[in-house]
Design an enzyme around this catalytic site. Structure first.
Site, PDB file in Angstrom:
ATOM      1  N   SER A 125      32.653   5.849 -57.369  1.00 10.53           N
ATOM      2  CA  SER A 125      31.757   4.787 -56.887  1.00 10.53           C
ATOM      3  C   SER A 125      31.751   4.733 -55.373  1.00 10.53           C
ATOM      4  CB  SER A 125      32.263   3.456 -57.435  1.00 10.53           C
ATOM      5  OG  SER A 125      31.640   2.379 -56.794  1.00 10.53           O
ATOM      6  N   TYR A 150      39.480  -2.917 -59.223  1.00 12.69           N
ATOM      7  CA  TYR A 150      38.506  -1.965 -59.781  1.00 12.69           C
ATOM      8  C   TYR A 150      38.280  -0.817 -58.797  1.00 12.69           C
ATOM      9  CZ  TYR A 150      33.924   0.114 -60.225  1.00 12.69           C
ATOM     10  OH  TYR A 150      32.903   1.020 -60.249  1.00 12.69           O
ATOM     11  N   LYS A 154      39.334   3.483 -58.741  1.00 11.02           N
ATOM     12  CA  LYS A 154      38.482   4.645 -58.458  1.00 11.02           C
ATOM     13  C   LYS A 154      39.144   5.515 -57.368  1.00 11.02           C
ATOM     14  CE  LYS A 154      35.188   3.851 -61.367  1.00 11.02           C
ATOM     15  NZ  LYS A 154      35.152   4.654 -62.597  1.00 11.02           N
TER      16      LYS A 154
HETATM   17  C1  UD1 Z   1      29.023  -4.086 -57.717  1.00  7.27           C
HETATM   18  C2  UD1 Z   1      30.438  -3.814 -57.322  1.00  7.27           C
HETATM   19  C3  UD1 Z   1      30.648  -2.327 -57.237  1.00  7.27           C
HETATM   20  C4  UD1 Z   1      30.307  -1.681 -58.559  1.00  7.27           C
HETATM   21  C5  UD1 Z   1      28.863  -2.026 -58.898  1.00  7.27           C
HETATM   22  C6  UD1 Z   1      28.453  -1.465 -60.246  1.00  7.27           C
HETATM   23  C7  UD1 Z   1      31.116  -5.746 -55.991  1.00  7.27           C
HETATM   24  C8  UD1 Z   1      31.583  -6.199 -54.662  1.00  7.27           C
HETATM   25  N1  UD1 Z   1      30.776  -4.463 -56.080  1.00  7.27           N
HETATM   26  O1  UD1 Z   1      28.204  -3.614 -56.665  1.00  7.27           O
HETATM   27  O2  UD1 Z   1      31.971  -2.048 -56.907  1.00  7.27           O
HETATM   28  O3  UD1 Z   1      30.473  -0.287 -58.476  1.00  7.27           O
HETATM   29  O4  UD1 Z   1      28.698  -3.432 -58.922  1.00  7.27           O
HETATM   30  O5  UD1 Z   1      28.886  -2.247 -61.299  1.00  7.27           O
HETATM   31  O6  UD1 Z   1      31.057  -6.506 -56.919  1.00  7.27           O
HETATM   32  N2  UD1 Z   1      23.248 -10.301 -56.133  1.00  7.27           N
HETATM   33  C9  UD1 Z   1      22.607 -11.511 -56.075  1.00  7.27           C
HETATM   34  N3  UD1 Z   1      22.606 -12.299 -57.194  1.00  7.27           N
HETATM   35  C10 UD1 Z   1      23.205 -11.914 -58.368  1.00  7.27           C
HETATM   36  C11 UD1 Z   1      23.848 -10.664 -58.420  1.00  7.27           C
HETATM   37  C12 UD1 Z   1      23.860  -9.870 -57.276  1.00  7.27           C
HETATM   38  O7  UD1 Z   1      22.063 -11.908 -55.040  1.00  7.27           O
HETATM   39  O8  UD1 Z   1      23.162 -12.683 -59.336  1.00  7.27           O
HETATM   40  C13 UD1 Z   1      23.251  -9.430 -54.938  1.00  7.27           C
HETATM   41  C14 UD1 Z   1      24.638  -9.084 -54.447  1.00  7.27           C
HETATM   42  O9  UD1 Z   1      25.082 -10.061 -53.540  1.00  7.27           O
HETATM   43  C15 UD1 Z   1      24.394  -7.719 -53.798  1.00  7.27           C
HETATM   44  C16 UD1 Z   1      23.262  -7.116 -54.625  1.00  7.27           C
HETATM   45  O10 UD1 Z   1      22.652  -8.215 -55.294  1.00  7.27           O
HETATM   46  O11 UD1 Z   1      23.928  -7.874 -52.495  1.00  7.27           O
HETATM   47  C17 UD1 Z   1      23.748  -6.120 -55.655  1.00  7.27           C
HETATM   48  O12 UD1 Z   1      24.780  -6.717 -56.423  1.00  7.27           O
HETATM   49  P1  UD1 Z   1      25.401  -6.026 -57.717  1.00  7.27           P
HETATM   50  O13 UD1 Z   1      24.317  -5.564 -58.613  1.00  7.27           O
HETATM   51  O14 UD1 Z   1      26.428  -6.956 -58.282  1.00  7.27           O
HETATM   52  O15 UD1 Z   1      26.084  -4.716 -57.157  1.00  7.27           O
HETATM   53  P2  UD1 Z   1      27.166  -4.545 -55.972  1.00  7.27           P
HETATM   54  O16 UD1 Z   1      27.785  -5.820 -55.614  1.00  7.27           O
HETATM   55  O17 UD1 Z   1      26.520  -3.761 -54.892  1.00  7.27           O
END
Ligand code: UD1
Length: 339
Positions: A125, A150, A154
């Protein structure tokens, strides 16, 4: 070729099994169904017209894993997806993450070593980079202190594999994924989150369909053009295809060493608001969302430098953000019709 796919009924695993079968490989799946469902095997058959061999057991069980490998010493390669992946859960129960993600890898490496199975593709990842100092992120960018157990599993897995490769004459390609989203065009397989999703796209589609009332956008005060965080979203089918290429690369021995690492992304960063806009465009809906505080542990922005993967693997992510959102939405609609 005969390829083992651990976690083959999971989100990325199932799409990879489809691409392997489409290329004529024989596929064996191991999955304990802890975060996936048995019907996925039938769906894979419906898409490809071919049935993968399916074994349900837990790879942390050494005796069962040893017996499996002894009976399958003719495998040409292993693609290892099976792992826990929820960042928040890993913070509250770190030992569960270390035990599951590391024990299973140790058992797989042992099985490979004992039975002369050489080729491993490992599911890593971009989380290993943390918040990189320079963007886009190259494979040579430093691996930073992990932000979660997590992410640490990795990093530790990559290290463990590196030494196992050296000592036992194995080969590995570690693929560092950016943010996989979307679903198969058939809408027969896709992401199946257990309970309330943590990730952005399933949360968006569940809000669109009415399972969730409203999406929370975590933070609008980031140092980005619209203030929301930026990620490199990649279509899961593009990602799946890269695994087939990686397996072929090892089997045909055209790699540049026994342990290689590739970033898998599109090279484009999109903000949370851009993802929402794309969803609204392809679905024709107005998404109910509100901006709230940043989510603890989130980084501001990250996207991949894909030039090394593009050149070496002769692979490139092809699907646009709209296509990612369109297939994610079709999958959500198909799921709701099934109920
Ligand atoms: C997350 C994990 C990452 C993992 C990946 C795949 C963290 C810090 N990182 O990535 O290690 O490999 O998932 O499972 O958790 N967001 C919103 N609202 C929501 C959900 C997300 O605004 O309800 C935003 C988040 O703040 C982020 C973006 O959407 O900026 C993507 O979020 P997400 O899909 O959870 O992925 P990551 O956080 O990048």
């Amino acid at each position: 070729m005969k390829i083992l796919v651990t976690g083959g009924t999971g989100y990325i695993g199932s799409h990879t099994v489809v691409e392997l079968l489409n290329k004529g490989h024989h596929v064996v799946i191991i999955d304990n169904l802890s975060n996936s469902q048995a019907f996925v095997v039938e769906r894979i058959e419906e898409i490809t017209g071919r049935k993968p061999e399916f074994h349900r057991f837990d790879l942390t069980d050494k005796a069962v894993t040893d017996a499996f490998f002894a009976a399958h010493h003719d495998l040409d390669g292993v693609i290892h997806f099976a792992a826990f992946k929820a960042v928040g859960e890993s913070m509250t129960d770190p030992l569960m993450y270390y035990r599951n993600n590391l024990d299973s890898l140790i058992n797989i490496l042992q099985g490979m070593k004992d039975n002369g199975i050489k080729n491993l593709v490992f599911s890593s990842s971009c989380t290993v980079y943390g918040q990189p100092d320079k963007l886009p992120v190259k494979e040579t960018s430093p691996v930073k202190e992990a932000w979660s157990p997590y992410g640490n599993t990795k990093q530790m897995s990559e290290q463990m594999i590196k030494f196992a490769v050296q000592a036992y004459g194995l080969k590995c390609i570690a693929l560092r994924y950016f943010n996989p989203i979307g679903a198969h065009d058939s809408a027969l397989i896709g992401e199946l989150p257990l309970g309330e999703p943590n990730n952005l796209v399933p949360y968006i589609t569940q809000t669109g369909i009415g399972i969730r009332k409203s999406l929370q956008v975590f933070g609008s005060d980031y140092n980005t053009p619209d203030g929301t965080a930026i990620r490199d979203y990649i279509h899961v089918v593009d990602l799946a295809k890269a695994h087939v290429v990686a397996v072929d690369r090892m089997i045909s021995e055209v790699g540049k060493g026994d342990f290689e690492i590739f970033n898998l992304g599109t090279g484009n960063g999109y903000s949370v608001l851009e993802v929402i806009k794309s969803f609204e465009k392809v679905s024709g809906l107005k998404l109910n969302y509100r901006i709230v505080a940043r989510r603890p542990g989130d980084i501001e922005k990250v996207w991949a430098d894909t030039s090394y993967a593009n050149k070496e693997l002769k692979w490139k992510a092809e699907k646009s953000l709209d296509e990612m959102m369109r297939t994610a939405w079709n999958w959500e609609k198909a799921l709701s019709e099934k109920k």
